[in-house]
Design a protein around this motif. Structure first.
Motif, PDB file in Angstrom:
ATOM      1  N   ILE B 474     110.572   8.105  18.922  1.00  0.00           N
ATOM      2  CA  ILE B 474     111.875   8.292  19.383  1.00  0.00           C
ATOM      3  C   ILE B 474     112.966   8.220  18.273  1.00  0.00           C
ATOM      4  N   GLN B 476     115.723   7.162  16.049  1.00  0.00           N
ATOM      5  CA  GLN B 476     116.524   5.874  16.395  1.00  0.00           C
ATOM      6  C   GLN B 476     117.807   5.962  16.537  1.00  0.00           C
ATOM      7  N   SER B 478     119.287   7.716  18.734  1.00  0.00           N
ATOM      8  CA  SER B 478     119.640   7.458  20.117  1.00  0.00           C
ATOM      9  C   SER B 478     119.370   6.297  21.029  1.00  0.00           C
ATOM     10  N   LEU B 479     118.722   5.345  20.010  1.00  0.00           N
ATOM     11  CA  LEU B 479     118.284   4.034  20.357  1.00  0.00           C
ATOM     12  C   LEU B 479     119.477   2.944  20.408  1.00  0.00           C
ATOM     13  N   VAL B 533     112.794   0.934  26.685  1.00  0.00           N
ATOM     14  CA  VAL B 533     113.792   1.274  25.565  1.00  0.00           C
ATOM     15  C   VAL B 533     115.081   1.998  25.972  1.00  0.00           C
ATOM     16  N   LEU B 535     118.116   3.870  25.681  1.00  0.00           N
ATOM     17  CA  LEU B 535     118.605   5.292  24.758  1.00  0.00           C
ATOM     18  C   LEU B 535     119.803   5.604  25.388  1.00  0.00           C
ATOM     19  N   GLN B 536     120.549   6.355  24.763  1.00  0.00           N
ATOM     20  CA  GLN B 536     121.798   7.084  25.101  1.00  0.00           C
ATOM     21  C   GLN B 536     121.579   8.842  24.801  1.00  0.00           C
ATOM     22  N   VAL B 587     115.585  13.001  23.330  1.00  0.00           N
ATOM     23  CA  VAL B 587     116.037  12.376  24.149  1.00  0.00           C
ATOM     24  C   VAL B 587     117.020  12.835  25.159  1.00  0.00           C
TER      25      VAL B 587
END
Lengths: 146, 761
Positions: B474, B476, B478-479, B533, B535-536, B587
């Motif tokens: 994933i 990072q 968007s984390l 997790v 996310l955005q 994402v």
């Protein structure tokens, strides 16, 4: 008259059928590689393999030809083809030799051949003792997203 | 002389570029001449030689280098004749042109060394060049007598060898009868060129040597190789992490360092300052302001902030659009500005800076700002939101509507807007390269667009998670954070809103997406632990429930084959440390698939268009809050924006009411217990903090409804309307309050200080 043109085919077998693809299209043959499953992918995509740092999509030719799945415990081999879109691997049962076939032994598939096979097989070379089915590689690897 | 030095000093950069470019061009010029001597009919060579001299002449004129200009001008005239076929390029002309090349080089060397063209006398060279124009013209004039013009080309080439030196003066003398002794002009320019360069040439070489032009394809290839190296390093590090062989561990650590430095170095070669893109914006703004009758200046900060070349290319259009948009819609006309008490000239500020492995670009204007009410009205008109939804949106959500497809507030299509690039395209283009765009606006004082983009696309940091038997990466960028629920929390922490799982993350409801369900892989997770997790996507946070969370890694993004490209859930694939292939999750694509973004709005819209009201029996999620000592009130969760906790000390007074500062805004507070005529719970009053249900105010903005306790969130079958005032929830009689209606009824009451107000729901 000049001698009929001979073509070279890399051969392999899938569910007892004897297939050939033009030798020039084949990048390499490799044994079974660990595969990463791709969820949501088209059914015929078996997964992704790491070919020396290159990520190659593996297409299960049995599934593609709507043949029964491989018996448990039997691992497929990879026939890695060159394509405009990078390399693509076809999963086959066994790898055969490179054979020469004359153009005049070639015949288009008879009308009775139907279904997917008709779309994916260009025709057959009538070799002594057996038929060599010529695979349309472009169509075989053109798996559209589900 | 002094003036010249000063002028050159000011234009240092331009002159530097000019020098490097000219040296290169002169080398090509020499090549062209030599090729032309072999094949005088190579028209592309003539054109190229002509262009070189023409460019140098033009730039010299611009830089005020008079001597260079006059020398190159003479050469250009000569080349014009050659190019147009009026003159054949014989060895005499070639020699003179090569001498010109040397002379220009020597002068450039002098410009580089001293800032002046030097005082070598080039008049003889100029004279030769001029004489050749006429002289050779005569030669050609005599030749066509026998041959067609096309066939006229070869003879001069064949002719010269036997007579080598004589032809120049032979032909020159015949027509022009120049006063200068023919051999002299030929002899002079060469020494002149040879003498001066002695000082200038080494420096010229220095300027050219300090930078070289490299094919971008080669850089891309290098980047790929470095990517492979990083992968190989990751694999080696993984193997040696368990090794006891000190020498091996040592050298693998060294490999690690070198690979990292190499990666940075190669990435730097592809870096370009963002100023390269911004450079054209002052012109864009000027043209626009003239066309629109506005005044605006451009201020740039951090224009030397560097970005990967591919990203620079990718953001060029979106940024240009944002700039045009700011001038078109943001900055007001001078008259309006003066009327608003602002300087007549607007200011557009472009700011770029690095932050946390990302590049932030801000485009801020000091214009009228965006009017949320107007945006909302337009969005309702365009059917992007339902009228009743509209009241619930907070300002940030309203402003982000401008990025919706099919939205444009421009009343009329101007020359500027309506070019087929909407804000939605800007957003899509920025998100495509892993960036985000956000808008903030203060009515009356301006709008700021904030664009965040990754430094590079090829190698990105990513979090590796497991789901089923596979691992997924994933990005990072968007984390937001990781949440791990264990034991009882894991079983109870996840609640359902009409079947959709949510998790209460610090009072906010976080929609949850189960990765295994989205990917349709069997659920193998351990029920005692839930890994979320956070996310955005699209400015909407959501929680991705995965089976396990591994470490973060630098991964090399590789594209998927055409068979898999159509799957929006994946952004590509990569090879992890152990050599296995892993898919990279997209994402935004995942969020769309899970209907966390976009579809949400659509679904609400169709629901509203359907039956005209929710069916009886439909599940409804209620927020249960405590009022007074033991009274319970239920509020439909759909009308709740957020749950917050404030310290008592944060309460301030404004007018008749109490307010708190909340997210850079003033949040008016309404006490639910006083509104419902209940006595506040003394124990809640004594507590140091208090709970607030934030909901949308009817007139825009938000209102905080103070409750004594937040009890629970429950799901209930919706009853027929009219009887919903009180029902049994969780075996207790609970009043159901229509919060927006209550707030609307109180709105005037708060201002008048007339509390409490009885509200029939």
């Amino acid at each position: 008259m000049s001698a009929p043109t001979a073509r070279q085919y890399s051969t392999f077998s899938v569910d007892g059928l004897y297939f050939g693809v033009e030798a020039l299209r084949v990048q390499e043959f490799i044994r079974y590689q660990q595969m990463t499953h791709v969820p949501l992918a088209p059914r015929d995509v078996a997964g992704l393999i790491n070919l020396r740092g290159q990520i190659v999509t593996a297409i299960d030719l049995r599934s593609r030809l709507q043949l029964p799945p491989r018996a448990d415990g039997r691992l497929p081999m990879n026939v890695v083809l060159r394509s405009d879109d990078g390399s693509v691997s076809l999963l086959v049962d066994e790898i055969g030799d490179v054979v020469d076939a004359d153009d005049d032994s070639f015949e288009a598939p008879p009308e009775t051949v139907g279904g997917v096979a008709r779309d994916l097989i260009l025709g057959a070379h009538k070799l002594p003792g057996r038929l060599l089915l010529v695979l349309d590689t472009d169509r075989a690897i053109a798996v559209t997203p589900a | 002389m002094w003036e010249e030095v000063e002028c050159v000093g000011e234009l240092d950069e331009i002159v530097g570029e000019f020098l490097v470019e000219s040296y290169e061009n002169l080398d090509a010029f020499d090549d062209d001449l030599l090729a032309l001597e072999r094949d005088p009919n190579a028209t592309d060579r003539i054109a190229s030689a002509f262009r070189t001299i023409h460019t140098i002449k033009g730039t010299c004129g611009f830089l005020g280098l008079g001597t260079l200009e006059s020398v190159t001008h003479a050469g250009e005239n000569l080349l014009t004749l050659v190019r147009d076929g009026d003159l054949d390029l014989g060895p005499d002309i070639a020699t003179a042109l090569l001498a010109l090349s040397d002379a220009v080089r020597s002068m450039l060397g002098s410009v580089e060394a001293t800032g002046t063209e030097g005082d070598a006398d080039h008049s003889a060279l100029v004279a030769t060049l001029e004489r050749l124009q006429h002289g050779a013209g005569g030669a050609v004039a005599s030749a066509p007598a026998g041959d067609a013009p096309a066939a006229g080309a070869p003879p001069p080439v064949d002719a010269p060898p036997p007579v080598d030196a004589p032809p120049p003066h032979g032909t020159g003398g015949a027509t022009a009868l120049s006063a200068a002794p023919p051999p002299a002009p030929q002899a002079e320019p060469v020494p002149a060129a040879a003498d001066v360069p002695a000082a200038g040439e080494p420096r010229g070489a220095a300027a050219a040597d300090s930078s070289i032009r490299v094919d971008v394809g080669l850089l891309d290839q290098l980047m790929n190789l470095v990517g492979e190296l990083v992968l190989a390093r990751n694999q080696i590090l993984q193997h040696t992490s368990t090794s006891t062989d000190a020498a091996l561990v040592g050298s693998s650590q060294r490999l690690n360092l070198i690979a990292t430095e190499l990666q940075e170095g190669v990435m730097k070669t592809r870096m370009q300052p963002i100023g390269n893109v911004w450079g054209k914006f002052p012109r864009v703004v000027r043209d626009l302001t003239v066309a629109l009758g506005k005044q605006c200046r451009v201020v740039m900060e951090g224009e030397d902030t560097e970005l990967d070349k591919t990203i620079i290319e990718a953001i060029k259009d979106p940024l240009t659009h944002l700039v045009r948009n700011a001038v078109d819609h943001g900055v007001e006309t001078a008259a309006d500005r003066v009327a608003a008490g602002k300087p007549a000239e607007g200011t557009l500020t472009l700011r770029a800076f690095h932050e946390g492995g990302q590049v932030n670009i801000e485009i801020a204007d000091d214009g009228a700002g965006i009017d949320p009410a107007r945006v909302l009205a337009k969005a309702v008109e365009r059917g992007l939101v339902r009228p009743d939804q509209a009241t619930r949106l907070v300002e940030r959500e309203i402003l982000s509507l401008i990025f919706s497809p099919g939205f444009s507030t421009a009343a009329r299509i101007t020359n500027v807007s309506g070019r087929g690039v909407g804000m939605d395209v800007v957003k899509t283009n920025i998100e495509r390269i892993g960036g985000t765009v956000d808008v903030a606006s203060v009515p009356g004082s301006g709008t700021t667009f904030k664009v965040k983009i990754p430094l590079t696309l090829a190698i990105i940091p990513a979090l590796v998670v497991t789901c089923g038997e596979e691992r997924y990466a994933i990005p990072q960028a968007s984390l937001l954070e990781l949440v791990r629920l264990e034991g009882a929390q894991a079983r109870q922490g996840i609640e359902l809103i009409s079947g959709a799982p949510v998790y209460r993350l610090r009072g906010n409801l976080l929609p949850l997406v189960h990765l295994n369900r989205e990917l349709a892989v069997p659920d193998t997770a351990d029920r005692d632990v839930v890994n979320i997790v956070v996310l955005q996507a699209d400015a909407q946070p959501f929680g991705l429930v995965v089976d396990g969370v591994h470490d973060t890694q630098e991964i090399v993004v590789k594209p998927l084959g055409s068979q898999l490209k159509g799957i929006a859930t994946y952004a590509g694939a990569t090879i992890l440390g152990d050599g296995r292939v892993s898919l990279i999750l997209d994402v935004v694509g995942l969020a769309q698939r899970a209907h966390v973004v976009a579809e949400h709005r659509e679904r609400a819209l169709t629901a509203g268009l359907g039956s005209g009201g929710p069916d009886a029996g439909e599940l409804e999620t209620l927020l249960i809050v405590g009022v007074g000592a033991d009274r319970r009130v239920a509020v439909p969760l759909s009308s709740v924006a957020r749950l917050e906790k404030f310290p008592r000390s944060a309460v301030e007074r404004a007018g008749q009411g109490e307010v708190v500062q909340y997210r850079d805004e003033i949040l008016p507070l309404i006490s639910l217990s006083s509104a419902l005529g209940a006595y506040p719970d003394p124990s809640a009053e004594a507590a140091r903090t208090f709970d607030v249900v934030v909901c949308a105010a009817p007139g825009g903005g938000s209102v905080g409804v103070v409750v004594d306790r937040i009890v629970d969130i429950v799901e209930e079958r919706r009853r027929a309307r009219g009887t919903g005032q009180a029902r049994v929830v969780d075996r207790r009689v609970t009043d159901v309050v229509d919060l927006p209606a209550l707030v609307a009824a109180l709105e005037t009451g708060v201002l008048a200080g007339a509390l409490p107000v009885e509200v029939g729901v």
